[in-house]
Write an enzyme that holds these catalytic residues in place. Structure first.
Site, PDB file in Angstrom:
ATOM      1  N   GLY A 155       0.813  -1.207   0.000  1.00  0.00           N
ATOM      2  CA  GLY A 155       0.000   0.000   0.000  1.00  0.00           C
ATOM      3  C   GLY A 155       0.841   1.249   0.000  1.00  0.00           C
ATOM      4  O   GLY A 155       2.057   1.199   0.236  1.00  0.00           O
ATOM      5  N   PRO A 170       2.551   4.859   1.183  1.00  0.00           N
ATOM      6  CA  PRO A 170       3.119   5.239   2.491  1.00  0.00           C
ATOM      7  C   PRO A 170       2.067   5.887   3.383  1.00  0.00           C
ATOM      8  O   PRO A 170       1.238   6.677   2.929  1.00  0.00           O
ATOM      9  CB  PRO A 170       4.236   6.227   2.109  1.00  0.00           C
ATOM     10  CG  PRO A 170       4.548   5.955   0.680  1.00  0.00           C
ATOM     11  CD  PRO A 170       3.271   5.490   0.056  1.00  0.00           C
ATOM     12  N   GLY A 171       2.116   5.543   4.665  1.00  0.00           N
ATOM     13  CA  GLY A 171       1.248   6.184   5.644  1.00  0.00           C
ATOM     14  C   GLY A 171      -0.112   5.555   5.817  1.00  0.00           C
ATOM     15  O   GLY A 171      -0.938   6.078   6.575  1.00  0.00           O
ATOM     16  N   LYS A 191       0.514   0.171   7.490  1.00  0.00           N
ATOM     17  CA  LYS A 191       0.978  -1.213   7.352  1.00  0.00           C
ATOM     18  C   LYS A 191       1.726  -1.667   8.613  1.00  0.00           C
ATOM     19  O   LYS A 191       1.487  -2.764   9.130  1.00  0.00           O
ATOM     20  CB  LYS A 191       1.886  -1.318   6.121  1.00  0.00           C
ATOM     21  CG  LYS A 191       1.192  -0.955   4.808  1.00  0.00           C
ATOM     22  CD  LYS A 191       2.088  -1.148   3.625  1.00  0.00           C
ATOM     23  CE  LYS A 191       3.212  -0.135   3.578  1.00  0.00           C
ATOM     24  NZ  LYS A 191       2.732   1.238   3.379  1.00  0.00           N
ATOM     25  N   THR A 192       2.627  -0.832   9.112  1.00  0.00           N
ATOM     26  CA  THR A 192       3.360  -1.179  10.336  1.00  0.00           C
ATOM     27  C   THR A 192       2.415  -1.278  11.527  1.00  0.00           C
ATOM     28  O   THR A 192       2.546  -2.173  12.372  1.00  0.00           O
ATOM     29  CB  THR A 192       4.449  -0.132  10.610  1.00  0.00           C
ATOM     30  OG1 THR A 192       5.316  -0.051   9.479  1.00  0.00           O
ATOM     31  CG2 THR A 192       5.266  -0.499  11.839  1.00  0.00           C
ATOM     32  N   HIS A 242     -10.761  36.301  -9.734  1.00  0.00           N
ATOM     33  CA  HIS A 242     -10.330  34.966 -10.176  1.00  0.00           C
ATOM     34  C   HIS A 242     -11.004  33.864  -9.342  1.00  0.00           C
ATOM     35  O   HIS A 242     -11.586  32.923  -9.894  1.00  0.00           O
ATOM     36  CB  HIS A 242      -8.797  34.865 -10.054  1.00  0.00           C
ATOM     37  CG  HIS A 242      -8.234  33.557 -10.520  1.00  0.00           C
ATOM     38  ND1 HIS A 242      -7.628  33.398 -11.738  1.00  0.00           N
ATOM     39  CD2 HIS A 242      -8.192  32.331  -9.918  1.00  0.00           C
ATOM     40  CE1 HIS A 242      -7.239  32.139 -11.882  1.00  0.00           C
ATOM     41  NE2 HIS A 242      -7.558  31.476 -10.779  1.00  0.00           N
ATOM     42  N   GLU A 243     -10.930  33.994  -8.022  1.00  0.00           N
ATOM     43  CA  GLU A 243     -11.543  32.975  -7.161  1.00  0.00           C
ATOM     44  C   GLU A 243     -13.060  33.018  -7.242  1.00  0.00           C
ATOM     45  O   GLU A 243     -13.723  31.969  -7.158  1.00  0.00           O
ATOM     46  CB  GLU A 243     -11.077  33.167  -5.716  1.00  0.00           C
ATOM     47  CG  GLU A 243      -9.568  33.036  -5.513  1.00  0.00           C
ATOM     48  CD  GLU A 243      -9.017  31.702  -5.988  1.00  0.00           C
ATOM     49  OE1 GLU A 243      -9.776  30.701  -5.969  1.00  0.00           O
ATOM     50  OE2 GLU A 243      -7.844  31.651  -6.376  1.00  0.00           O
ATOM     51  N   HIS A 258     -14.121  30.879 -10.190  1.00  0.00           N
ATOM     52  CA  HIS A 258     -14.191  29.453  -9.871  1.00  0.00           C
ATOM     53  C   HIS A 258     -15.484  29.129  -9.115  1.00  0.00           C
ATOM     54  O   HIS A 258     -16.162  28.135  -9.406  1.00  0.00           O
ATOM     55  CB  HIS A 258     -12.996  29.051  -9.002  1.00  0.00           C
ATOM     56  CG  HIS A 258     -11.694  28.986  -9.731  1.00  0.00           C
ATOM     57  ND1 HIS A 258     -11.519  28.276 -10.891  1.00  0.00           N
ATOM     58  CD2 HIS A 258     -10.490  29.551  -9.454  1.00  0.00           C
ATOM     59  CE1 HIS A 258     -10.264  28.405 -11.304  1.00  0.00           C
ATOM     60  NE2 HIS A 258      -9.628  29.183 -10.444  1.00  0.00           N
ATOM     61  N   ASP A 262      -4.007  26.354 -12.614  1.00  0.00           N
ATOM     62  CA  ASP A 262      -5.279  25.899 -13.177  1.00  0.00           C
ATOM     63  C   ASP A 262      -5.090  25.364 -14.591  1.00  0.00           C
ATOM     64  O   ASP A 262      -5.651  24.319 -14.956  1.00  0.00           O
ATOM     65  CB  ASP A 262      -6.293  27.046 -13.198  1.00  0.00           C
ATOM     66  CG  ASP A 262      -6.616  27.547 -11.804  1.00  0.00           C
ATOM     67  OD1 ASP A 262      -6.522  26.741 -10.858  1.00  0.00           O
ATOM     68  OD2 ASP A 262      -6.949  28.735 -11.657  1.00  0.00           O
TER      69      ASP A 262
END
Length: 615
Positions: A201, A203-204, A207-208, A426-427, A430, A503
């Protein structure tokens, strides 16, 4: 003996300390290096009377004098036993020659003069050798395993209650726990428990933690070691450590051996004389020994091997075959329910405010793994403590997410009013496009506060669910939202800026994926083009490009289709913003004043005419 003043008799006494030490240490070697000429004692006295010496040294068995004219030459005369030394002293006094007396240099002094530097060199070499062999281990112990041994419940407090978001992997490993607790249940029917379990899988993902939870649930010893700890500078050390690890595990069975980062020793072997490693390097010998040990023990004795890797595509096929790592368990990124469960596990240790909704936080963190979510909980707790809050509130979690995803706020950055207005439009572009198309994720928050990673603003959308399959229309809506910021600048100012760089990069990559990977081009049809050079299982950190399997004419068609798709959707974004320009202007002006708008603020500002603009 009598002589001149102390300064002349002991010239070293008035030198700096380090010079005196160096002179004393090196005096035996310097004296040995000066050429000498031996003369009778009577002749030596005559030379003293003539004032030919620069300095004279008197010892119990001989006298030595350094000539004035020839500084590099030394005259030596043996002293007869019981001879009166007054004539020599008188001659020295009359000629004004400085002199000094020294005791006889014994054989032991000369031995130590040679031995001390040699011992220092040997000591420094020994320290370097111990460092290379790994710390405090003795010369005969560097072949022993370096596995950290956790002995049952005294040191293993992690159980399946501390693991969340990986229910499928947990269910697979529950069978291993049941075997370690009740082996006779499986042996009476002739079943054989898998020798090895490979956790695969990104990282993070935990698994450990899962491996430690298996040992904690089964209440057995846990041998934990990283793959890199087997390999040393000397060939054969890694293989010796593998043998010692399995020997100790068999002595303490039932137990679990956990090898983290298995790819450090388990990479594909390059056989033949053409191999740049020669086929006999330390890593390959370590892998061969691991394969041999896994073949040479019976799992019925209760030794289970669990290994973890995030690069399964590089593992040697002999390591992954049945009979070694029989079972491969994928520990994938959690979905929204899994993320909420992980947040609840980590939130047990902190004091939460009543307004905290972990389901909203889970929805705001798509793609994050357990380590990321633990970091968010910790960052929120630190922010609350920094502000002397009585509990960790929802605003602390929101800021922690923004800090991890977007970077720190650059509150000290000063922007001109023109730049601030452009970023606000601009924002707002969006946000308006996202509120207008059918398949866009709901807008959660819009901000024009600059961040440390270079973003001058952000429009954050909150997915309502995890999506695994996307339609062509949904992808086109996402592209339209990405192009809405650039379209808003052009509509409001009649000009464009560099603010839409990120973008445009994302939009171009998504459009190319639609054409070359998803077969969503009418001109090219349902086909894929190009093969990625990196491993297919996990997303590589470094994009290695692709192998072209199409002609130059097809490459031109791909470029034309990508350009046509982006131009069409950019025009769609401009039409939406032109028709809702009043809403665009209201949101932009509010952003200039308040810098951040929430979802409720946007719903209040958007015109409630029920119209949804589509291309």
């Amino acid at each position: 003996m009598t002589g001149r003043d102390e300064t002349r008799r002991h010239p070293i006494a008035h030198r700096p300390g380090w010079m005196a030490v160096v002179s004393l240490v090196l005096s035996p070697y310097l004296a040995l290096g000066v050429p000498s000429h031996q003369v009778p004692y009577s002749e030596f006295i005559q030379m003293v009377s003539a004032g030919r010496f620069e300095r004279v040294v008197i010892t119990p068995t001989e006298v030595r004098g350094r000539l004035r004219q020839e500084r590099a030459k030394q005259v030596v005369a043996k002293r007869p036993p019981g001879l009166d030394e007054r004539p020599l002293i008188e001659a020295l006094a009359k000629s004004g020659t400085p002199y000094e007396g020294r005791p006889e240099t014994s054989a032991s002094w000369w031995m130590w003069a040679w031995m001390v530097p040699l011992l220092i060199i040997l000591f420094l070499w020994f320290l370097g050798w111990r460092t290379a062999m790994g710390g405090s281990r003795g010369p005969m112990e560097f072949g022993r395993t370096r596995a950290r041994i956790y002995d049952r419940s005294a040191e293993l407090s992690v159980t399946f209650d501390d693991v969340a978001g990986v229910d499928e992997a947990e269910a697979e490993l529950a069978e291993i726990v049941d075997f370690l607790k009740h082996p006779e249940k499986y042996q009476r029917l002739g079943g054989r428990i898998p020798k090895g379990v490979l956790l695969v899988g990104p990282p993070g993902t935990g698994k450990t933690l899962l491996a430690r939870a298996v040992a904690g649930e089964a209440n057995v010893p846990f041998f934990a070691i990283s793959g890199s700890e087997f390999v040393e500078m000397f060939v054969g050390v890694g293989a010796s450590r593998v043998r010692d690890l399995f020997l100790q595990a068999k002595m303490r069975a039932p137990c679990i051996i956990f090898i983290d980062e298995l790819d450090a020793i388990g990479k594909v072997r390059l056989g033949g004389p053409a191999s740049f490693t020669g086929g006999h390097d330390e890593r390959e010998q370590t892998l061969n020994q691991l394969l041999s040990e896994m073949d040479g023990f019976d799992p019925s004795m209760g030794v289970i091997i669990i290994a973890a890797t995030n690069k399964p595509e590089v593992l040697d096929p002999a390591l992954r075959r049945a009979g070694r790592f029989d079972r491969q368990i994928v520990v994938d990124r959690p979905d929204v329910k899994g993320r909420e469960a992980i947040l609840r596990v980590h939130a047990r240790k902190i004091k939460l405010a009543p307004d905290v909704d972990l389901s909203v936080i889970a929805a705001r963190t798509p793609g994050m793994v357990g380590a990321d979510l633990a970091n968010i909980v910790n960052e929120a707790a630190l922010l609350a403590a920094r502000r002397n809050a009585s509990a960790v509130g929802m605003d602390h979690f929101e800021e922690a997410i923004d800090r991890i995803m977007l970077g720190l706020e650059k509150k000290g950055r000063v922007m001109s009013q023109v730049e601030k207005e452009r970023i606000a439009y601009h924002e707002a572009g969006h946000a308006v496009v996202a509120l207008s198309v059918h398949h866009a994720d709901p807008v959660h928050r819009v901000t024009i506060i600059p961040r440390s990673i270079g973003t001058l603003g952000a429009t954050l959308q909150l997915p309502t669910e995890d999506r695994y399959v996307l339609t062509k229309q949904e992808l086109e809506d996402r592209l339209t939202v990405l192009l809405g910021g650039r379209a808003a600048e052009e509509i409001a100012f009649g000009d464009i800026s560099t603010g839409a760089q990120d973008d445009l990069e994302r939009a171009t990559e998504l459009a190319r994926q639609m054409v070359t990977r998803f077969g969503m081009s009418d001109a090219l049809g349902p086909r894929t083009f190009g093969r990625p050079l990196a491993g297919r299982y996990l997303q590589p950190a470094l994009d290695l490009g692709e192998e072209r399997n199409y002609s130059e004419r097809t490459a031109e068609l791909i470029d034309e289709e990508v350009g046509h798709l982006i131009d069409h959707l950019y025009g769609r974004a401009k039409r939406i913003l032109t028709e809702r320009r009043a809403t665009l202007q209201q949101i932009a002006q509010e952003l200039e004043t308040r810098e951040t708008l929430t979802r409720e603020d946007l719903e209040r500002l958007v015109a409630r005419d029920g119209e949804v603009v589509t291309g």
